[in-house]
Design an enzyme around this catalytic site. Structure first.
Site, short mmCIF file in Angstrom:
data_model
loop_
_atom_site.label_atom_id
_atom_site.label_comp_id
_atom_site.label_asym_id
_atom_site.label_seq_id
_atom_site.Cartn_x
_atom_site.Cartn_y
_atom_site.Cartn_z
N GLY A 63 -5.34 7.07 4.94
CA GLY A 63 -4.33 6.65 3.97
C GLY A 63 -2.93 6.58 4.54
O GLY A 63 -2.10 5.84 4.04
N ASP A 65 -2.26 5.76 7.86
CA ASP A 65 -2.24 4.56 8.70
C ASP A 65 -3.39 3.64 8.29
O ASP A 65 -4.35 3.44 9.03
CB ASP A 65 -2.36 4.96 10.19
CG ASP A 65 -2.11 3.77 11.11
OD1 ASP A 65 -1.62 2.72 10.61
OD2 ASP A 65 -2.41 3.87 12.31
N LYS A 66 -3.26 3.09 7.08
CA LYS A 66 -4.34 2.27 6.53
C LYS A 66 -4.65 1.07 7.41
O LYS A 66 -5.78 0.62 7.48
CB LYS A 66 -3.95 1.77 5.14
CG LYS A 66 -3.99 2.84 4.05
CD LYS A 66 -3.53 2.27 2.71
CE LYS A 66 -3.38 3.33 1.64
NZ LYS A 66 -4.61 3.61 0.89
N ASN A 111 -0.93 9.63 -5.95
CA ASN A 111 -0.96 8.21 -5.58
C ASN A 111 -2.04 7.48 -6.36
O ASN A 111 -3.09 8.03 -6.66
CB ASN A 111 -1.13 8.04 -4.06
CG ASN A 111 -2.58 7.86 -3.65
OD1 ASN A 111 -3.14 6.75 -3.74
ND2 ASN A 111 -3.21 8.95 -3.21
N GLY A 114 -4.62 2.23 -4.72
CA GLY A 114 -5.72 1.29 -4.97
C GLY A 114 -6.11 0.47 -3.75
O GLY A 114 -6.31 -0.75 -3.84
N PHE A 115 -6.24 1.13 -2.58
CA PHE A 115 -6.71 0.46 -1.36
C PHE A 115 -5.90 -0.79 -1.01
O PHE A 115 -6.47 -1.86 -0.78
CB PHE A 115 -8.20 0.07 -1.49
CG PHE A 115 -9.17 1.21 -1.45
CD1 PHE A 115 -8.80 2.48 -1.00
CD2 PHE A 115 -10.50 1.02 -1.85
CE1 PHE A 115 -9.74 3.52 -0.94
CE2 PHE A 115 -11.43 2.05 -1.80
CZ PHE A 115 -11.05 3.29 -1.36
N SER A 176 -12.27 7.71 -3.66
CA SER A 176 -10.92 7.37 -4.13
C SER A 176 -10.96 7.24 -5.65
O SER A 176 -11.84 6.58 -6.19
CB SER A 176 -10.44 6.05 -3.53
OG SER A 176 -9.30 5.62 -4.23
N ASN A 178 -8.89 5.61 -7.37
CA ASN A 178 -8.07 4.46 -7.78
C ASN A 178 -8.79 3.12 -7.72
O ASN A 178 -8.17 2.07 -7.89
CB ASN A 178 -6.80 4.42 -6.93
CG ASN A 178 -6.02 5.72 -7.06
OD1 ASN A 178 -5.79 6.18 -8.17
ND2 ASN A 178 -5.66 6.32 -5.93
N THR A 179 -10.09 3.15 -7.44
CA THR A 179 -10.89 1.93 -7.52
C THR A 179 -11.96 2.20 -8.57
O THR A 179 -12.81 3.08 -8.39
CB THR A 179 -11.53 1.61 -6.15
OG1 THR A 179 -10.49 1.32 -5.22
CG2 THR A 179 -12.48 0.43 -6.23
N LYS A 216 -17.11 10.60 2.51
CA LYS A 216 -16.00 11.44 2.04
C LYS A 216 -16.10 11.61 0.53
O LYS A 216 -16.21 10.63 -0.20
CB LYS A 216 -14.67 10.78 2.41
CG LYS A 216 -13.44 11.56 1.95
CD LYS A 216 -12.19 11.01 2.60
CE LYS A 216 -10.93 11.71 2.11
NZ LYS A 216 -9.72 11.18 2.78
N ASN A 245 -11.24 14.29 -0.90
CA ASN A 245 -10.21 13.32 -1.29
C ASN A 245 -9.26 13.97 -2.32
O ASN A 245 -9.34 15.18 -2.54
CB ASN A 245 -10.90 12.07 -1.87
CG ASN A 245 -10.16 10.79 -1.51
OD1 ASN A 245 -8.94 10.72 -1.70
ND2 ASN A 245 -10.87 9.81 -1.01
C1 LIG Z 1 -0.55 8.21 -0.25
C2 LIG Z 1 -1.98 8.58 0.01
C3 LIG Z 1 -2.90 7.58 0.30
C4 LIG Z 1 -4.23 7.90 0.57
N1 LIG Z 1 -5.12 6.91 0.88
C5 LIG Z 1 -6.40 7.24 1.19
C6 LIG Z 1 -7.34 6.24 1.59
O1 LIG Z 1 -7.02 5.07 1.69
N2 LIG Z 1 -8.61 6.64 1.85
C7 LIG Z 1 -9.01 7.94 1.78
O2 LIG Z 1 -10.17 8.25 2.05
N3 LIG Z 1 -8.13 8.91 1.43
C8 LIG Z 1 -6.85 8.59 1.14
N4 LIG Z 1 -5.96 9.58 0.80
C9 LIG Z 1 -6.45 10.97 0.70
C10 LIG Z 1 -6.17 11.78 1.96
O3 LIG Z 1 -6.84 11.24 3.07
C11 LIG Z 1 -6.61 13.25 1.76
O4 LIG Z 1 -8.01 13.28 1.57
C12 LIG Z 1 -5.93 13.92 0.59
O5 LIG Z 1 -4.59 13.47 0.46
C13 LIG Z 1 -5.92 15.44 0.71
O6 LIG Z 1 -5.23 15.87 1.88
P1 LIG Z 1 -3.69 16.36 1.86
O7 LIG Z 1 -3.56 17.34 0.76
O8 LIG Z 1 -3.46 16.94 3.23
O9 LIG Z 1 -2.88 15.12 1.65
C14 LIG Z 1 -4.63 9.26 0.53
C15 LIG Z 1 -3.69 10.26 0.24
C16 LIG Z 1 -2.38 9.93 -0.01
C17 LIG Z 1 -1.39 11.03 -0.31
#
Ligand SMILES: Cc1cc2nc3c(=O)[nH]c(=O)nc-3n(C[C@H](O)[C@H](O)[C@H](O)COP(=O)(O)O)c2cc1C
Length: 356
Positions: A63, A65-66, A111, A114-115, A176, A178-179, A216, A245
């Protein structure tokens, strides 16, 4: 020096809306303005999994570095591995803005992006270009599905086929929030069916080249869900599970004005929930399956707790927003000290120590 620069920059970044701040950070990292703290890691932090060598067990979670734009700069910060994505077959713009909210007093973020991403072709090309530079580094690819796609399995298969020769590991992201409908893929039959399709697709690559396949999961699961997930993972001989997640729950005691925004909550308040699911899945898989622990890591204490609860590797994202890039070195230093103090010779020995 690098830390002072970050302090000065972060003062301004915090005044920007969170998504703009993120884009400015990515831009700065691409310009080579990030600190370069990558140096040989303490040997005690080395981890070996799936035939790959990780110089340390602390990774950048999906998330951040998408679109595979800052792989090198993030490895330069000292991460032991970087996970890019989530990436979907076709590019998509994600949900309407605003869709990213800071909860500073809670050291949390909500957040509902939504991918938003550039699509598998563009991202694979960037990963290929980066690989061509010959720089070392473990890079995983997190796969999602397009919002308007009717066939989820076909989307993940397309992603797996695009990245199977480029990724050090592949992640099927079924968590996720958001989908719409995505998390339903964690159900026993749905998950089994989905993984079967993807395994057939990646199995067509020669056994040596086949990347490890992980999935995941969300932290919002019933006891039955967890049992089903563990059973499917073991029956299908999946290579690992990433836990977890973001949460759709809103734990008591959140202060941030944005706490009622819809979307997934990450950062400190997620820690107890994510750790519980991690420990449960470790137990349910008999400690046999490599697990990546993520959710709320903001210190070496947090990272060590996840390892002791069953994580072979850990990842983080949200704490980076609040603490900046110096966090990675701090966690690694503290982790090495803790391992030594407890008499472990390496990370592997400490995995699941609290549950043995
Ligand atoms: C802004 C944002 C975008 C994210 N986008 C994704 C994503 O595209 N795919 C995914 O598997 N997890 C995504 N995540 C989830 C993170 O990879 C992680 O699982 C989650 O934030 C918990 O870790 P943290 O508390 O260290 O942030 C996103 C998290 C944040 C904050």
């Amino acid at each position: 020096m690098a830390f002072d620069l970050y302090r000065a920059v972060s003062f301004w970044l915090r005044r920007l809306d969170p998504e703009t701040a993120h884009n400015v950070s990515l831009w700065a990292l691409r310009q080579g303005l990030g600190p370069r703290t990558r140096q040989a890691d303490d040997k005690i932090l080395q981890q070996r999994l799936w035939g790959r060598s990780f110089p340390n067990p602390v990774g950048l979670s999906a998330g951040f570095d998408k679109n595979a734009r800052v792989i090198g700069p993030m490895l330069d910060l000292g991460f032991g591995f970087v996970e890019i994505g989530s990436v979907t077959p076709r590019p998509q713009s994600g949900n309407p803005k605003p869709r990213l909210f800071r909860l500073p007093r809670d050291e949390a973020v909500i957040n509902r992006l939504g991918f938003n991403n550039d699509g598998i072709r563009a991202v694979a090309q960037r990963l290929e270009d980066w690989r061509a530079t010959g720089q070392p580094g473990v890079v995983g690819v997190n796969l999602g599905k397009n919002k308007d796609s009717a066939d989820a399995a076909a989307d993940y298969v397309a992603g797996a086929e695009e990245f199977e020769r480029l990724a050090d590991y592949l992640v099927v992201n079924v968590s996720s929030p958001n989908t719409p409908g995505l998390r339903a893929l964690q159900g026993r039959e749905e998950l089994d069916d989905l993984l079967a399709h993807i395994q057939i697709a990646v199995g067509e690559v020669s056994q040596e080249d086949r990347p490890p396949l992980l999935f995941k999961i969300a932290p919002d699961l019933t006891e039955q869900d967890k049992e089903d997930i563990a059973a499917v993972a073991m029956e299908r001989k999946i290579d690992g599970i990433i836990i977890s997640n973001t949460t759709v729950s809103r734990p008591d005691g959140l202060h941030g004005a944005a706490r009622q925004e819809g979307g997934g909550l990450s950062g400190k308040p997620l820690t107890p929930l994510a750790n519980q699911v991690l420990a449960d899945i470790y137990r349910l898989t008999g400690g046999e399956m490599p697990l990546i622990g993520v959710g709320g890591i903001a210190s070496d204490t947090d990272a060590y707790a996840k390892i002791r609860a069953g994580a072979s590797l850990v990842q983080l994202y949200t704490a980076l927003i609040y603490q900046g890039p110096g966090l990675v070195s701090r966690i690694k230093k503290g982790l090495a000290e803790r391992l030594r103090a407890d008499g472990f010779k390496n990370v592997s020995e400490a995995v699941g120590a609290d549950l043995k």
